[in-house]
Design a protein around this motif. Structure first.
Motif, PDB file in Angstrom:
ATOM      1  N   LYS A  41     -11.509 -10.217   1.841  1.00 48.32           N
ATOM      2  CA  LYS A  41     -10.144  -9.764   1.593  1.00 48.32           C
ATOM      3  C   LYS A  41     -10.054  -8.247   1.425  1.00 48.32           C
ATOM      4  CE  LYS A  41      -8.512 -14.181  -0.234  1.00 48.32           C
ATOM      5  NZ  LYS A  41      -9.502 -14.960   0.426  1.00 48.32           N
TER       6      LYS A  41
ATOM      7  N   GLU B 183     -10.757   1.559   2.961  1.00 49.92           N
ATOM      8  CA  GLU B 183      -9.602   1.965   3.761  1.00 49.92           C
ATOM      9  C   GLU B 183      -9.736   3.425   4.210  1.00 49.92           C
ATOM     10  OE1 GLU B 183      -4.837   2.617   3.117  1.00 49.92           O
ATOM     11  OE2 GLU B 183      -5.764   0.846   2.192  1.00 49.92           O
TER      12      GLU B 183
ATOM     13  N   PRO C  66      -8.689  -5.318   3.497  1.00 45.27           N
ATOM     14  CA  PRO C  66      -7.825  -5.168   4.674  1.00 45.27           C
ATOM     15  C   PRO C  66      -8.380  -4.184   5.707  1.00 45.27           C
ATOM     16  CG  PRO C  66      -6.584  -4.824   2.636  1.00 45.27           C
ATOM     17  CD  PRO C  66      -8.033  -4.897   2.263  1.00 45.27           C
TER      18      PRO C  66
END
Length: 195
Positions: free
Chosen positions: A168, A129, A170
């Motif tokens: 998975k 992220e 994000p």
């Protein structure tokens, strides 16, 4: 004609996609990693392998950069500042995106079960992220990573973002979500994926 060894659901997709973008003919052998058909050309058993005039070339990034250089497309000339920026973005994507996803894969299903550390995946998601926030500040204006032209880093980034969704991880930057939608809509990508 080239020969690409490796299943589509691997980094071999990067090579197939590059060849489709370049309009080059090739044979595709869907041999699995560590299979006899792969180890014969790469003792590490890793895919993809590109066979060029009887010579195996390994590592997806080295392969796609070689193809771009060889065909004078999707790359900037060596020794230019544009190429330095392109190579810098390529390395950033390998270090910050590909490495996090590969480490997560290793601790999910590649390493022997007794060596897997499931908790590491939370750290890797956090790093992934954070890397997205950095990348969008480095991206050029336009539809592609460097601006108005598709280059080698676009194939790496698109592959990593697709891999992230499957794992998975994000995608938190709206610009990257829009980018991935555009890249996955490319006819050459669809042809490569259909192999």
């Amino acid at each position: 004609m080239y020969t690409v060894i490796g299943p589509v659901a691997s980094r071999a997709l990067r090579v197939l996609w590059m060849l489709e973008e370049l309009g080059q003919s090739y044979e595709h052998i869907k041999a699995a990693p560590r299979s006899e058909g792969v180890v014969a050309f790469n003792p590490a058993g890793k895919v993809p392998v590109l066979i060029v005039d009887g010579t195996p070339v390994t590592d997806s990034t080295a392969i796609i950069q070689f193809l771009a250089d060889r065909h004078g497309a999707m790359t900037h000339p060596a020794g230019t500042l544009a190429r330095a920026r392109q190579d810098s973005l390529t390395q950033f994507l390998l270090d910050e995106f590909d490495a996090a996803l590969w480490m997560a894969a290793r601790h999910s299903f590649i390493l022997p079960e007794e060596l897997r550390l499931s908790g590491i995946k939370n750290t890797l998601r956090w790093e992934f992220e954070r890397s997205q926030h950095v990348l969008v500040q480095r991206m050029g204006e336009g539809d592609f990573v460097m601006g108005d032209e598709m280059t080698v880093p676009d194939i790496i980034l698109s592959h990593c973002l697709s891999w992230a969704l499957a794992a998975k991880f994000p995608i938190v930057e709206h610009r990257l979500t829009d980018y991935l939608d555009r890249m996955r809509a490319r006819p050459a990508y669809k042809r490569a994926l259909a192999k």
